[in-house]
Design a protein around this motif. Structure first.
Motif, PDB file in Angstrom:
ATOM      1  N   ASN A 175       0.801  -1.214   0.000  1.00  8.15           N
ATOM      2  CA  ASN A 175       0.000   0.000   0.000  1.00  8.15           C
ATOM      3  C   ASN A 175       0.833   1.263   0.000  1.00  8.15           C
ATOM      4  O   ASN A 175       0.289   2.356   0.164  1.00  8.15           O
ATOM      5  N   GLU A 176       2.143   1.141  -0.141  1.00  7.52           N
ATOM      6  CA  GLU A 176       2.992   2.325  -0.134  1.00  7.52           C
ATOM      7  C   GLU A 176       2.733   3.171  -1.372  1.00  7.52           C
ATOM      8  O   GLU A 176       2.689   2.675  -2.496  1.00  7.52           O
ATOM      9  N   VAL A 177       2.532   4.479  -1.137  1.00 10.79           N
ATOM     10  CA  VAL A 177       2.237   5.406  -2.219  1.00 10.79           C
ATOM     11  C   VAL A 177       3.515   6.130  -2.617  1.00 10.79           C
ATOM     12  O   VAL A 177       4.263   6.609  -1.764  1.00 10.79           O
ATOM     13  N   VAL A 178       3.761   6.204  -3.933  1.00  8.60           N
ATOM     14  CA  VAL A 178       4.964   6.838  -4.465  1.00  8.60           C
ATOM     15  C   VAL A 178       4.551   8.014  -5.345  1.00  8.60           C
ATOM     16  O   VAL A 178       3.618   7.892  -6.150  1.00  8.60           O
ATOM     17  N   GLU A 195       0.548   3.570  -6.408  1.00  7.79           N
ATOM     18  CA  GLU A 195       0.969   2.533  -5.481  1.00  7.79           C
ATOM     19  C   GLU A 195       2.272   1.921  -5.987  1.00  7.79           C
ATOM     20  O   GLU A 195       2.411   1.632  -7.184  1.00  7.79           O
ATOM     21  N   ASP A 196       3.211   1.709  -5.089  1.00  4.44           N
ATOM     22  CA  ASP A 196       4.515   1.188  -5.484  1.00  4.44           C
ATOM     23  C   ASP A 196       4.403  -0.155  -6.189  1.00  4.44           C
ATOM     24  O   ASP A 196       5.147  -0.445  -7.132  1.00  4.44           O
ATOM     25  N   SER A 230      11.968   1.017 -11.614  1.00  2.57           N
ATOM     26  CA  SER A 230      12.569   1.242 -10.297  1.00  2.57           C
ATOM     27  C   SER A 230      12.305   2.671  -9.844  1.00  2.57           C
ATOM     28  O   SER A 230      12.589   3.629 -10.565  1.00  2.57           O
ATOM     29  N   ALA A 231      11.751   2.817  -8.634  1.00  2.00           N
ATOM     30  CA  ALA A 231      11.456   4.144  -8.077  1.00  2.00           C
ATOM     31  C   ALA A 231      11.617   4.119  -6.564  1.00  2.00           C
ATOM     32  O   ALA A 231      10.649   4.226  -5.811  1.00  2.00           O
ATOM     33  N   TYR A 257      -0.245  -5.438 -13.403  1.00  2.00           N
ATOM     34  CA  TYR A 257      -0.441  -4.034 -13.774  1.00  2.00           C
ATOM     35  C   TYR A 257       0.254  -3.763 -15.107  1.00  2.00           C
ATOM     36  O   TYR A 257       1.357  -4.249 -15.368  1.00  2.00           O
ATOM     37  N   LEU A 258      -0.407  -2.948 -15.944  1.00  2.00           N
ATOM     38  CA  LEU A 258       0.160  -2.530 -17.217  1.00  2.00           C
ATOM     39  C   LEU A 258      -0.005  -1.020 -17.368  1.00  2.00           C
ATOM     40  O   LEU A 258      -1.103  -0.489 -17.179  1.00  2.00           O
TER      41      LEU A 258
END
Length: 967
Positions: A195-198, A207-208, A214-215, A721-722
């Protein structure tokens, strides 16, 4: 016998404690004369502290120290006085040592909170942290999950946390006197990574787990643990593939940030810097050198100082997070400026809570030289192992004091005619020939940096705000250098109604320096003096740096003419700077429907810097009468953008988010320089003191970028995810009056993310696993204008209003640079997120490089702008992080290790080689050759015989140089 031994030990153990208790009782019985008439309790305590020479400590949440008290003035014991002051409260006191009084709650008025901490299945959680901030009480649950907290009666908020579980906050928990309040708590597992938001490109929050590139994210508190003069130093070692190229030339020293190696032959490989949605690279973050200054300045040239940029000035205490978007795939939505990746800086905002949150931080740091070169102290000044030394010609022979070499007489207790620092001439008597071992180190100071900041934040359901102010004062390791910095940040978020939200952020920085050190190889550089200083010379001889009777007119340096007196350099060769910068944005978000929203944003980044270089009389062969130069540098970048976002859950398993937007950007840069390179009166630094005509060097540039872009994100069952993105930029730097094609260019990207940990049942110790891949193609039209059209340049103020032919041949058919990159990677978190790794493999190539190539000057030009070359870039990045020790709210030890390897190869060029830059001396060149790498340097080597021996010239005895060039 055993009982007698035990009683004896207890007697001796009681002695020190008995002594302490006796001293405490003495404090309580101390007589004072005191009275209070409507005095606040805290002021009364302060008066008692002065009268009795003690310290009184208490908790504000326990005792209302602002209530007013009345006591008739009289002579009483300290204990009697405290009893009267605390009458009617729930507090009492006790002595703690000889001179300390603690105000504590009365035991009979205490209550308790007790209960158990369990997980969602009802199993106990041993080691959970239970905290009551309002009472300053904290405890940890036992093996069965139970806990107890004894506190004074009142209503509290209870906070509970445990590793890998969501923290819980329970409000309005009442505690009564002599009663137990039962509070059982259930914690739910936390999907921390899931659930980490970036914050990604264009400020879009994702969402990560959904990202196919890579972020990594660095939290703000990771940047403030040990503050340095440049906060970007804290990025070192935290992100695999991130490389800091440091100038190491002063307290304002710049860091060039490179991600995943270099792929542009021009050297323009720096990462994009974005602060709260505002790109600052070519605004306040633009680094500008002064024309006419050279790092190789052996002809008495002005040595360049590193003035830094607004990137240095960002206050790390205001940073919430730093997201590192690696490579084109991650930063494709930033268009032609995101080809080298991006660093997204998000500053702090206000938070809703009762009252105001006020935070004050104070930090002091010291710095010193890390390591010293190994200098020899066996021989003194001279050449060829001379048998004598003489400062100037004397009885022993000709002068040997004008050389910069230190291969003269060996230190062996001899007596020679040396310098007399009082007369600044040869001494009249012989003095001992001795080395001054390591005395040169005394020239350097211990650097000091003091940082003080205060922030205020708060808000309601509708509006939150945060304000911070920071002052930094630096005194650097070389004399008379340093800076001060003042920063102000303001953030306001306001929910106008259920549909409209307006956010605004602004950051203002002012950095001022009365002197920054020059750097390079030349007489105005302190380190140039350092390498030429003589082992037989006393550093104190140089402190009077003016020649006797010629103050302000002639500098005294007794030895080689190459270096300059370091004390004169520090105090008279001044590089001043005063920089102001503003970065801000205003953003409006409107929810049209539940699925459709519109964001509109305006941004501004502006920097204005005033510089001055002061050079005294006798500043070298170029400035015998001194010099005064000023630069006024203004850079501004205005922008506006919009984002239309649609989010819809198509089926139970499929979700789609579509985003479309556009932006426009306008960049203006203006630099005005005025020179007075000969002065009438020494020490008077004003253009009015110029002895000849003033020289003016104006420069202006402007460019614009217009863009449209889109992003489509889909997800399937929250484990696949795409992402598909596309952007097109139209940039003025590629346009001409007669050509409109090849001005705009496209960059698409695609990325996929798959979470095996969500799709399959994994081993219990694996908390999170992700596989990712991305493919992106981006372009760059350069941000250097006027390369496509012939244009005259100013001939300078010597020829007022005159123009001259350019030295660079323009290219009307210039094409944008093109970079294509493929990346694959994997991430894993294990053992309740206490161990994790991230691995990435990437391969890319860049073609149509925009280069300024050195050409034959008989053509009338020194350089020509060309499209040429293809550079491949391949690499691997590994990041490993772990938490060997983690005790919630007590102690945590985090370990991060990174490894990266990058190889770039020049695969294609128009010719076999392109000379990019000629060196200042020795014939060295930076040359791009097919099969070579970025930044390869070539020079001539020694001529060698077939068996490898160096060939010497028979007539001179010197080694002969080869006609071949070597890397």
């Amino acid at each position: 016998m055993k009982k007698l031994w035990l009683l004896t030990m207890l007697f001796f153990l009681q002695l020190p404690f008995g002594g302490i208790n006796a001293k405490a009782q003495t404090v309580i019985n101390k007589r004072i004369t005191f009275g209070a008439d409507g005095t606040m309790l805290k002021d009364a305590f302060q008066q008692i502290e002065k009268l009795s020479d003690i310290s009184i400590s208490y908790n504000n949440s326990l005792l209302d120290d602002k209530r007013k008290v009345n006591i008739a003035k009289a002579d009483r014991s300290l204990g009697e006085t405290l009893d009267l002051l605390l009458k009617g409260t729930t507090c009492t006191y006790r002595a703690a040592g000889e001179r300390n009084i603690l105000i504590i709650a009365k035991t009979q008025d205490r209550g308790s909170i007790k209960g158990k901490v369990v997980d969602e299945q009802g199993q106990p959680l041993p080691g959970a942290t239970i905290k009551i901030p309002g009472a300053g009480a904290t405890t940890i649950s036992g093996a069965d999950g139970s806990y107890t907290l004894n506190i004074v009666p009142g209503t509290y908020t209870v906070e509970v946390s445990f590793i890998a579980y969501e923290a819980k906050r329970i409000q309005n928990v009442s505690v009564s006197s002599n009663a137990n309040t039962v509070l059982n708590i259930t914690l739910n597992p936390a999907d921390n990574k899931l659930n980490e938001v970036v914050v990604t490109a264009l400020g879009i929050k994702r969402e990560d787990k959904s990202l196919g590139y890579s972020a990594p994210v660095i939290k703000g508190d990771q940047l403030t643990g040990a503050l340095s003069g440049n906060w970007t130093d804290a990025l070192s070692g935290k992100v695999a593939g991130l490389n800091l190229i440091r100038s190491n030339s002063g307290p304002a020293g710049s860091n060039k940030i490179i991600l995943r190696g270099e792929n542009n032959l021009t050297g323009d490989n720096e990462v994009l810097i974005v602060v709260d949605g505002v790109v600052i690279n070519n605004g306040s973050g633009r680094r500008t050198s002064n024309s006419g200054e050279s790092a190789y300045g052996t002809s008495s040239d002005n040595m360049p100082a590193d003035y830094g940029s607004n990137l240095n000035d960002i206050n790390p205490g205001d940073i919430e997070t730093v997201t590192v978007l690696k490579g084109p795939g991650a930063a494709a939505l930033y268009g032609q400026r995101g080809a080298n990746g991006a660093i997204i800086i998000t500053t702090k905002s206000g938070k809703k809570h009762s009252g105001l949150g006020i935070t004050f931080n104070s930090n002091a740091s010291l710095e010193s030289v890390n390591r010293w070169p190994d200098l020899q102290y066996e021989y003194g000044q001279g050449t060829a192992g001379s048998r004598y030394y003489s400062f100037g010609a004397g009885p022993d022979g000709a002068s040997t004091s004008s050389t910069s070499s230190a291969y003269g007489p060996k230190f062996d207790g001899q007596l020679f005619y040396q310098l007399d620092p009082v007369t600044q001439k040869q001494s009249t008597t012989r003095t001992p020939w001795v080395p001054y071992k390591n005395q040169i180190r005394d020239f350097f100071d211990v650097g000091q940096t003091f940082t003080n900041s205060v922030s205020v934040d708060g808000g309601s359901d509708k509006t939150t705000a945060r304000f911070s102010a920071t002052n930094v004062t630096n005194h650097w390791i070389t004399p008379n250098t340093g800076y001060t910095r003042n920063s102000i940040a303001l953030s306001v978020n306001s929910k106008i109604n259920d549909k409209l939200t307006i956010n605004a952020k602004v950051n203002y920085n002012n950095r001022n320096s009365d002197n920054l050190p020059g750097a390079g190889y030349g007489n105005q550089s302190l380190m140039y003096w350092f390498i030429f200083w003589q082992p037989n010379a006393d550093l104190n001889w140089l402190k009077n740096y003016w020649k006797n009777g010629q103050d302000g007119k002639a500098i005294f340096y007794p030895f080689s003419s190459f270096p300059e007196n370091p004390y004169a350099v520090s105090n008279e060769f001044i590089n001043k700077s005063n920089r102001n910068s503003v970065t801000g944005n205003v953003e409006a978000l409107y929810s049209i429907t539940k699925e459709l929203s519109l964001q509109v944003r305006a941004t501004l980044d502006m920097g204005y810097e005033q510089r001055a270089q002061q050079r005294p009389f006798d500043a070298g062969t170029k400035y015998p009468k001194g010099s005064y130069r000023t630069q006024n540098i203004y850079s501004e970048e205005q922008g506006g953008d919009f984002l239309l976002k649609y989010n819809k859950k198509i089926t139970h398993d499929i979700n789609i988010t579509a985003t479309a937007g556009g932006s426009m950007l306008r960049n203006n840069y203006n630099r005005d320089e005025v020179r007075a390179d000969s002065l009438v009166y020494p020490g008077v630094y004003s253009m009015a003191n110029n002895a000849g005509p003033l020289v003016t060097l104006p420069y202006k540039s402007r460019y614009a970028i217009n863009s449209i872009y889109g992003l489509v994100s889909t997800s399937f069952k929250d484990y696949l995810y795409l992402d598909l993105t596309a952007r097109k930029d139209w940039i003025s730097t590629l346009a001409t009056d007669i050509r409109t094609d090849q001005v705009g260019f496209n960059y698409p990207s695609a990325s996929v993310s798959f979470l095996p940990s969500e799709a399959f049942k994994m081993p219990k110790f694996i908390d999170y696993a992700k596989l990712r891949a991305s493919l992106a193609a981006v372009g760059s039209g350069s941000t250097t204008p006027y390369q496509t059209t012939f244009n005259y340049v100013s001939a300078g103020s010597t020829y007022a209003g005159g123009l001259q032919n350019p030295r660079t041949l323009s290219n009307p058919d210039l094409k944008p640079l093109r970079t294509t990159t493929l990346e694959i990677g994997a991430e894993t978190r294990m053992f309740s997120n206490r161990l994790g790794f991230d691995i990435a493999l990437y391969s890319g190539n860049t073609k149509n490089q925009i280069l300024s190539r050195t050409v034959d000057q008989s053509s009338g030009y020194s350089q020509a702008v060309i499209n040429v070359g293809k550079v491949s870039n391949k690499g691997i990045e590994i990041s490993l992080n772990g938490t060997p020790i983690r005790k919630a709210n007590v102690f945590s030890w985090n370990v991060t290790a990174t490894f990266s390897a990058n190889k770039n190869t020049i695969e294609q060029l128009a010719d076999s080689a392109v000379v990019l830059r000629n060196g200042p001396t020795g014939g060295g060149q930076i040359v791009a050759r097919v099969g070579g790498s970025m930044g390869d340097m070539y020079g001539r080597g020694y001529l060698r015989s077939p068996d490898g021996q160096i060939v010497y010239d028979a007539s001179t005895g010197f080694a002969r140089l080869s006609n071949d060039w070597f890397i």
